[in-house]
Design a protein around this motif. Structure first.
Motif, PDB file in Angstrom:
ATOM      1  N   PHE A 136       0.829  -1.192   0.000  1.00 46.00           N
ATOM      2  CA  PHE A 136       0.000   0.000   0.000  1.00 46.00           C
ATOM      3  C   PHE A 136       0.870   1.251   0.000  1.00 46.00           C
ATOM      4  CE2 PHE A 136      -2.662  -3.269   1.831  1.00 46.00           C
ATOM      5  CZ  PHE A 136      -3.820  -3.108   1.093  1.00 46.00           C
ATOM      6  N   TRP A 137       0.320   2.306  -0.525  1.00 57.29           N
ATOM      7  CA  TRP A 137       0.950   3.620  -0.530  1.00 57.29           C
ATOM      8  C   TRP A 137       2.250   3.651  -1.332  1.00 57.29           C
ATOM      9  CZ3 TRP A 137      -2.640   6.803   0.692  1.00 57.29           C
ATOM     10  CH2 TRP A 137      -3.596   6.430   1.619  1.00 57.29           C
ATOM     11  N   ILE A 138       2.257   2.948  -2.426  1.00 56.13           N
ATOM     12  CA  ILE A 138       3.375   3.022  -3.352  1.00 56.13           C
ATOM     13  C   ILE A 138       2.873   3.774  -4.579  1.00 56.13           C
ATOM     14  CG2 ILE A 138       4.903   1.696  -4.869  1.00 56.13           C
ATOM     15  CD1 ILE A 138       4.777  -0.548  -2.798  1.00 56.13           C
ATOM     16  N   GLY A 139       3.643   4.705  -5.050  1.00 51.14           N
ATOM     17  CA  GLY A 139       3.195   5.461  -6.207  1.00 51.14           C
ATOM     18  C   GLY A 139       4.347   5.930  -7.063  1.00 51.14           C
ATOM     19  N   ASN A 143     -10.072   4.760 -10.104  1.00 49.78           N
ATOM     20  CA  ASN A 143      -8.621   4.860 -10.309  1.00 49.78           C
ATOM     21  C   ASN A 143      -8.206   3.948 -11.471  1.00 49.78           C
ATOM     22  OD1 ASN A 143      -5.849   5.002 -10.196  1.00 49.78           O
ATOM     23  ND2 ASN A 143      -5.716   4.732  -7.988  1.00 49.78           N
ATOM     24  N   GLU A 175     -14.201   4.501   5.272  1.00 51.15           N
ATOM     25  CA  GLU A 175     -13.221   5.582   5.167  1.00 51.15           C
ATOM     26  C   GLU A 175     -13.388   6.523   6.345  1.00 51.15           C
ATOM     27  OE1 GLU A 175     -12.163   9.320   2.228  1.00 51.15           O
ATOM     28  OE2 GLU A 175     -13.261   7.611   1.434  1.00 51.15           O
ATOM     29  N   THR A 208      -8.081  -0.669  -4.908  1.00 51.59           N
ATOM     30  CA  THR A 208      -8.002   0.728  -5.302  1.00 51.59           C
ATOM     31  C   THR A 208      -9.427   1.226  -5.486  1.00 51.59           C
ATOM     32  OG1 THR A 208      -6.908   2.305  -6.768  1.00 51.59           O
ATOM     33  CG2 THR A 208      -7.869   0.345  -7.810  1.00 51.59           C
TER      34      THR A 208
END
Length: 72
Positions: free
Chosen positions: A2-5, A44, A67, A40
């Motif tokens: 997670f949280w890789i971009g 997206n 969320e 995702t």
């Protein structure tokens, strides 16, 4: 994974697909993972393309997403 971009300046060059592929490889061979559940937002499209390019398939299971907004 997670949280890789990918930095905006480098998007659209296939780097996300390659980075994701490396992550899947490491999960399988370094951590003996048998499955990976990626997630995702439905809108997206670029990330959905990364999943698909790496052989991920959408299963017909129900997932509930909750969320929490830090900014009210």
């Amino acid at each position: 994974m997670f949280w890789i971009g990918i930095h905006p300046d480098f998007r659209g060059k296939g780097l996300g697909k390659n980075l994701y592929s490396i992550g899947l490889h490491r999960l399988q061979y370094d951590f003996d993972a048998k499955r990976y559940l990626g997630a995702t937002r439905a809108e997206n499209v670029p990330m959905r393309k990364v999943f698909e390019a790496n052989g991920c398939v959408q299963e017909s299971i129900s997932v509930i997403s909750l969320e929490y907004s830090l900014f009210g």
